[in-house]
Structure formats: structure tokens, C-alpha cells
Write a protein that holds these residues in place. Sequence first.
Motif, PDB file in Angstrom:
ATOM      1  N   SER A   1       1.083   0.881  -4.520  1.00  0.00           N
ATOM      2  CA  SER A   1      -0.094   1.394  -4.860  1.00  0.00           C
ATOM      3  C   SER A   1      -0.541   3.050  -4.884  1.00  0.00           C
ATOM      4  N   ASP A   2      -0.015   3.402  -3.652  1.00  0.00           N
ATOM      5  CA  ASP A   2      -0.192   4.758  -3.390  1.00  0.00           C
ATOM      6  C   ASP A   2       0.427   5.484  -4.613  1.00  0.00           C
TER       7      ASP A   2
ATOM      8  N   HIS B   1      -8.563   0.749   0.072  1.00  0.00           N
ATOM      9  CA  HIS B   1      -7.042   0.402  -0.204  1.00  0.00           C
ATOM     10  C   HIS B   1      -6.501  -0.635   0.701  1.00  0.00           C
TER      11      HIS B   1
ATOM     12  N   SER C   1      -5.053  -4.127  -0.954  1.00  0.00           N
ATOM     13  CA  SER C   1      -3.532  -4.670  -0.766  1.00  0.00           C
ATOM     14  C   SER C   1      -3.597  -5.911   0.047  1.00  0.00           C
TER      15      SER C   1
ATOM     16  N   GLU D   1       0.812  -1.302   0.112  1.00  0.00           N
ATOM     17  CA  GLU D   1       0.055  -0.180   0.002  1.00  0.00           C
ATOM     18  C   GLU D   1       0.821   1.461  -0.205  1.00  0.00           C
TER      19      GLU D   1
END
Length: 341
Positions: free
Chosen positions: A155-156, A222, A226, A151
Motif C-alpha cells: 500500500s505504500d 494506514h 492494512s 503496509e
Amino acid sequence: MNCDYQPSFIAMVDRIVQSVVWSCMNRNSHRKINQDERLSINSSLSSSLRKKYSITIIVLLILSVLNISFKLDKVNSNIWSFSFELKVTSVTLVLLFLFWLPILLPWILSQVPQVQGSLNWLREQGIEEIETNLLRIKLKYGVQEASEKYEEKISDIGAINLTSQETQQQLEGRYRNAIALVDAASDIDSTEALKRIDQLAGYYDRVRDEMPFGHNRTRLMHEISSTMWTLIPKVINFPVHERLNSYKGGERLSAYKHIEWNTSTDYINLLVSRAVGILERPYTQYSALLALRRVVTNNQFAPSQSAEIIDILNWSANLDYIKPDRRELMIEIASLLKTKA
């Protein structure tokens, strides 16, 4: 609400979307889609159900007030008589109430603060239950650290910008580090992992339906996403095609997480069609873009195919309704494809 989307239908829609995208680009179309149009698209299913409900009630109302009779003349058996009358019954009144119920119920609830407060409390209790179970899954299967690293580092949006070969290797290094944490800590078999992924998919759908828009909703999505990604490597023979064609957002999310881990090019055309336009919801579109970014990072494409994907991404990035996080990812992937060409 129960819908039954057939895989062939979804695949057909994907092909149509790709065709529409290309036709729009070839005409250099920059048509603006305003908020009302987007809301209409997003709520098309519920509007359809409301229409069917209204039509059904209206038909029943008409039948309830009609008293139709056919009579045979006893003297001349070849002569039939027909008559009908209108008669309001208790059934008619009940049906009339049911017809207005979808409109009256939200208004009644809004006028009673106690009821509204109770509904909000029940909703909050459900969300707290999801957060508790999500943490329990992370701790039980040893994926909390891997989930947090994915995360934070992958992905951020803005965690890394793919503008050179060095940063491509850096991103892939972050994926390997996260996967290593999963391999080292997670003790779960394939069947159990798939069950937990299905559980997370259900949580995603509940959060999306029950929580209001805002930071907390996105944060919880999120976390679900994740955690789902950390469990994907443990599943053998993941039903990716079936999940991609599911009408449930959580199941499609799990398919995008699988592609992001597996990096197969088998679904590249479908992935591109989901990553742009209005076929997907914003968060699942963001997840499709993450999957597309990693597939592009790990594979080499023919120049013509790269050019097509670049044109589609650039076209979509210029649409007014695309939010900055997805726009940045689209531009980043297009830049990556240019670098690899």
C-alpha cells in the motif's frame, strides 16, 4: 450527524460522475478547482444541516412572538374577526440564544484555554484508545505481521512501480506472501472477522473526524486500512455492494479492501468513478485506486474499455487538486493498462 443515503441514489451519483468525467474530457476541459471550492464540496453536508437548523429556529422565533386570534361575532355568526400582536416572551429569548449558539460556542471555547485543553486531552485519550485496541486486534488474531507487510510492501506508494510484466508478477507475489501470512496465523471465524472490520471502520471514521491533518493521522489510517485488509479473507459473503453505497467512509474503505483482495471486475465502473474526481475523500480515493490497481493487474479488459479507463485516469491525474500519491497511482494504473493492451 445522521444521514440516510439510499443505494440507488449512490449508484445514480456514480453514473452521473462518470458522465461528467467524459463530458469534461471531450471538451478538453482543464478547469481549476481552487481550495475554497473543495472546502465547499467537502462541507456541503454540514452546511445543509446548519441551514436547516437556522431556518427551524427562525420559524420558531416568529411563532413565539406572534399572538394570533380569531373571534366570531356573537350577534352575527357569519362575521369573523382576526387580530394579532407581537409579544416577546422568555421562549423568544431562549430561541434567540439557540440561533446564535453555533457561532458563539466555538468562539467561547477558543477564549477559554482550560476548556480547549480539556477537549484536546479527551481527544488524545480517544486516539490512544484506538491505537491500543488496534494493536490488540492485530495480536489477538495473529495478523500483525501480515498487516505490516501489506503496509510496507504493497500500500505504500513507491514500494513498486508497475512498468513491466516482471513487476506485475512481483506485486502479485507480494500480495500472495501477505495473504499466506494471514492464512497461516489468523484464527478467526467469518462472523467475528466482520465484527472486527466494523470496529475498524468505526475507528477510521473517528480518526478522520477527530484528528488534525498530519503524518500521525495518515499513519493511523494506514494501520487501520492494512489491518482491515488482513481480516477480509476470513469473511464469507462480504456485503460489498451495501458497503460501497454506505455514507460512512469506514464502511466504504472496507469495501475497497474487499475488492482489492477479491479482484472481481463486477464493480469496475463504480470503482473507476470513485478513484477519480471529487466523489470520494482523499484517503478512501487512494484506497479505491489501490483496489483498481490490483483488479487491473489480475484481469484482462477489452481494448475499448482499457482506453476509456486510461483516458479517465489521465484526465484526473492532471487536475490541480490531486495530490502526488494519488496522481502517481493513477499514472501507474494507466501505464499498466497500456502494457496489457
